[in-house]
Structure formats: C-alpha cells, structure tokens
Design an enzyme around this catalytic site. Sequence first.
Site, PDB file in Angstrom:
ATOM      1  N   GLU B  61     -64.241  80.824 -68.610  1.00  0.00           N
ATOM      2  CA  GLU B  61     -64.699  81.515 -69.824  1.00  0.00           C
ATOM      3  C   GLU B  61     -66.041  80.993 -70.334  1.00  0.00           C
ATOM      4  O   GLU B  61     -66.900  81.770 -70.751  1.00  0.00           O
ATOM      5  CB  GLU B  61     -63.643  81.430 -70.929  1.00  0.00           C
ATOM      6  CG  GLU B  61     -62.414  82.310 -70.713  1.00  0.00           C
ATOM      7  CD  GLU B  61     -61.340  81.657 -69.860  1.00  0.00           C
ATOM      8  OE1 GLU B  61     -61.530  80.486 -69.457  1.00  0.00           O
ATOM      9  OE2 GLU B  61     -60.312  82.292 -69.596  1.00  0.00           O
ATOM     10  N   HIS B 130     -51.334  80.375 -76.412  1.00  0.00           N
ATOM     11  CA  HIS B 130     -51.709  81.768 -76.180  1.00  0.00           C
ATOM     12  C   HIS B 130     -51.532  82.627 -77.432  1.00  0.00           C
ATOM     13  O   HIS B 130     -51.505  83.845 -77.341  1.00  0.00           O
ATOM     14  CB  HIS B 130     -50.873  82.362 -75.046  1.00  0.00           C
ATOM     15  CG  HIS B 130     -51.243  81.851 -73.687  1.00  0.00           C
ATOM     16  ND1 HIS B 130     -51.259  80.520 -73.369  1.00  0.00           N
ATOM     17  CD2 HIS B 130     -51.616  82.517 -72.554  1.00  0.00           C
ATOM     18  CE1 HIS B 130     -51.610  80.379 -72.093  1.00  0.00           C
ATOM     19  NE2 HIS B 130     -51.845  81.563 -71.584  1.00  0.00           N
TER      20      HIS B 130
END
Lengths: 361, 331
Positions: B61, B130
Amino acid sequence: MASKTANQSTVPFADAPINQSLTAGDKIELLRQMVRIRRFEQTSLKHYHNDSIGGFLHLYIGQESVAVGSISLLGENDHVITAYRDHGHALAVGMGMNECMAELFGKATGCSKGKGGSMHYFAPDKNYWGGHGIVGGQTPLGAGLAFGVKYKGLKGCCLCYLGDGAINQGAFHEALNLASLWSLPVIYIIENNGYSMGTSQARSSAFPKEGLAARAEGYNMDWDKIDGVSLYEIRAGVQKAVERAHEHCRPTIIEILTYRHKGHSVADANAEKYRTKEEIQEYMNKHDPIEFWKNTLIGEGVISEDDYKAINKEAGAEADAAAEFAIKSPYPDESAIFDDIYWEVDNNTEAGRTGRHFFHG
Amino acid sequence: MPREITYREALREGLDEELAHDDNVIIIGEEVAEYNGAYKVTEGLWKKWGDKRIIDAPISEAGFIGMGIGASMLGIRPVMELMFFSFAYVAFDQMMNNAATCRYMSGGLINVPIVVRGPANGGTNVGATHSHTPENIFANMPGLKVVTPSNPYDAKGLIKSAIRDNDPVYFMESTVLYGMTGTVPSNDEIEGGELLVPIGKASVKREGTDLTFIAHGRAVVTCLAAAEILAEKHNINAEVLDLRSIRPLDEEAIMASVRKTHRAICVEENKPFCGVGAQISSMIMEQAFDDLDAPVLRITSADAPAFYSPPIEKLQLPSPDEIVERALSIC
C-alpha cells in the site's frame, strides 16, 4: 538479466560518447554550476549562523558533482525528485539563487512562498518535484512520476535521489518492486556519503559486498556503482541508465560514492565525532569534486586558474546578491496561511465554495 | 424509469463513467483487475478497459499509493482501492505527508488529484485490524477531503465528484452497505445527463421536527431505523441529516436543522475520542447554544478495539435501540 555495468568498462569515462559531445563551454558551465551550489551553501551557512534562517539546513557541499553531473543529462520529458538535501538539485535544474535563498529566509519571494523551507523546494515548471523531508518518502513518488511519463507515452524518465540512510526504509523497497514489476523508467540514485546522519553505513545497512545498489538484483533490476568525484564518470554511468529508461523503459539503481564536508545538518553537533577530522580532511583535500573537475579542465587546457577564480568570484557575488534579495524581501502575509491547501479553494471553484474547509476559530 | 441498484453497482457505474469521461483516470489496487475486486466493486472494468487503465497492485500500500500520488502530480487521476481502509495505516506517511502537504509546501505549485477509496467499517467479525474507521483521523489533516456515502445514489454521485476534484479525496465506503439497494436514476433521466453529488453538501434523509440525528456512512441507516421506532412508538419526529462528507463539512445544514429541532445527537460508527461528533457538538455549542433545549449527545462505537465474537461486536456499534433510548433521554 540484472547486472552491474559501468565500472566493468575499461573505456576511460572521458571518452564516453556523452562526454565526447561536451564542448569547452559545456564543461565550463558544469564547473560553474558546481561552484554556484557551493557558494550558495556557504552563504546560506553564514546566514544560518546569524539566525536569519530557521529550522534545519542540510548542506550539499562535497556532493555537487552528483546533482550537476546527472541532471546535465536530462531532457524535456525527464523529471527530478529528491530528499531534504535538495539545494544542489534545485540549482542544477535551473532554479534561481534568489528564490532559493529567500525560501531559507522564510520570505514571501521564496520558491515555496516561505511555506516549505530548506527541505521543500519545488519547481514543477522545471520538472523538479521536491524537496521531501521524510527519509525515503519520495521514492514511491519517483516511481509515480515515471509511471506518469510512461502512461502518457513519452520518452522520459525520473531521477529519484535518496541518501544511503534511506535505503532501509520500507517505502523504498516497495517502490523498487513496483518499478521493476511494472517496468517504470525511474532511476534511483543513492548518494552514498557514508553516514545516515551520525550512523555509519557499516552500522546501519546490511548489503552485498559489491555495494548498496547490488540490492537491485533481488528485484531483477540493473544497477551500477560510480565514484562521484568525477563528473565524467557520473555522466557516463548515469547516461546508461537514462538510455535504459528511455529505450527500454527499465529502472536502475545507481550508487554514487560521495562525501559531505559538513554535518548531516548544521545542527549536527557530532559531525566531527562519528567521523575523524583526518577522514574529513582526506576527502576535502583529495576527493573534492570541484577541485577534481577544475584540475581536469586545467589539464585539458579548457580553463586557467584565473578563469576558475573568476567563476568562483562571480558565484560568490551571485550568492551574496541572493542573500541581499532575501533580506530585503517581505515575510509572507498572515493571510497566506490558508492559501495553497486546497486547489479547489484557491481557484474559487464551486467545489471550493461548498461546505466548510477550515475549522479554526 | 427509476431503477434500483446496489451500492456496489452504483460505485461501479460511477467509476465506469469517469473512466470514459477522462483518459487520465486509472484504477489501481489489490485484486481490482483480473480478480474483479475483493468486494466486486470493480467487477468487469478490467475486461472493458484493459491493462492500461485497471491495474492489479502487489500487496504494497505505501508503494502503490505513493506511486499514485507521484503520478497525480503529472496530471494522472488515479483511483486507488484499499481492500480495507484499515490498510491506509501502512501507507500513512504517503497519505498524510505527501498527498496532504505537497501543495502547501510548494506554495501552491502542485496539486494531488488522487482518490483513495475502500471500505471503512466494523461489524463484520474480522477483528480490530480490519475494522478501523479513520474518517476523523484523515479529516484532521488540512489538505485532505473525506467522503462517506450512506446509500447507492450518493455513492455514485460522490465518487464521480471525488474523481473530478483536484484535491486528494479519501472515500470511505462500507462492506455492510455494498449489497444495499436504492433508487439511482439512469443518466437519461437527469438534467445534464449525469449524476454528480457535490462534496461538502449534507442531505436531509428524513424530515423531522423534534430532534436531529447527525450521522454519516452506515450510521445514517441506523438512525433512519431509530427514527421510525421513535415515530411509531413514541410520537417523536426525528430528522436525519446525512453529512455525506466530513471535510468539507456542511456546517450550514447542521445549524439549520438544529435551529429547527432544538435537539441534536451525533451518531457515528467511529470511536468517541476526538470523533466526528466531538467536532460537530463543539460547533453546535458555539453557534447554536441558545437554540438548544437539551445537551448535544454523541453516540459512537464502543471505546475499545473491534471485538471478533459476532454477538459481542454487534453490541459495540450504534444500534436503533441504543439511539432510541438516548433520544428519549432528551425528548
């Protein structure tokens, strides 16, 4: 196949075609650029010591050949991005001493209107994308600039500079993977001055015996290692990477051995503790790129000692005039605080006028 | 003909239309191309637009978002998918330093027209890593925009506006909402031929007179359910104001609603400390103090990391029952 290239060549670097094409005038201009950077840095140091300049000041003295030699190879679709030791690259891409010096003084006439300071020079009109303060943070941006060039179908590349201390940042490794995986025309130039701030290379990095750039092999990428004292060697080595980027759209890592005469920044109180005085003196006396190039040109009969003195004097006067310009320039107006945050607000678009963007007071 | 499509399909339509609208729009993210998207938002787009425009990224990322920021400086308009917005935390330096401050530090010479989008929600039993809801964190940074659509219509209209915006826009969706259906007009029904929802404009999702729920994202849906209960069982007529974007913020709509109903409850799935509701209740206190008939309340997720165990995690998030109970305490 990933491989080391330039240093294995037995051809003298001066004979490389890219150097053979230099006129006497070009060679003098390269000298002038290096000397201008040094005089700019010396002048900024003087004004840092008299408290005219705030924050950090990372000087490029000793490393001038790296920016000047590599940037001298670039064309209209080639881009440059670097870290916080960014004054040399800025002058090498053609930024003026006035705007650069005024930025150090925090003045409205600075290249970033006094908002960026020493570490954050930008000149998009000269394909110069900063000036980045976070170690290694610019390396994915460099891949992105190369991506943009490739996406637009242009023959160009991005030179992305970083220090030897940046090579252990995760963002750099992610950028290397993307650069090779997606065949991006980016050239990572590690300016290896031996120290990541006060920590020597031996104490900060694990790397193959061939050098830092050899890590490229793990990413199936070409690499090279260059002695940065010689402009001929830098130009010959970097040119191969530029051609690789232009012709084959492939990335390269180049390690250029160099040395900073001063500390990590002027605030580095230990600059003569983690390095011996003898070591510093050795580099200043025997490996100074400006002295080396000056002597090369005198040897070639391109300039005389007096010519060099004139160039030096002229650059010193230019730097002094830039400091004078900076001193006389106004500080930014307080109203500038809320400019240059949102493009849409600055341009008074409908999007910029919709909703509350700022929450102070 | 009014049509019902899902939130996921609405996003996809918006992306597809912007890919057609501007050759510089590209989509990059993990599994967005050949896999058709981890949550199928980008399904079919790679087949239609090909390798150049729809690009599968390695799990990296910081690398690919930083790369997108660099490309955007040259005029590319990357739409970066985070499989979960929680993964923004591994790209934090790129998203906070490079995207948000390059314009300022260059004195306005650079702009970063990038969109980073993905689901930012709890409630799906995937544990704390998450389940982050970082809208307050990113909205804290001047230079960034934060958008949080609560329904298919807004999802389509806002993603199109986000892509056309010349500043970095962090677009936070919800996996819980991806399957939600709603009315989204086809382009031939719209004046101007396309659906663009402006960023910075809130929307009253339910008119009311007795109190205002100020919410964003999925909390809007929860508030609408609570409002129905209040109307049916307690004769209380609640207004539901959907912020749609956190920064810029539609302050006028907030104050107008509070001045009408005289009571406000900020509801969000974010954590309480320095949450979006904290900012808004402070603004209401400063600007509409004399209009209030009760203290401004805040309802947030529990101040704890997301619990895995499904029945317990459910208790961490605002529910219609909790909202009704708190509303009754001030009505």
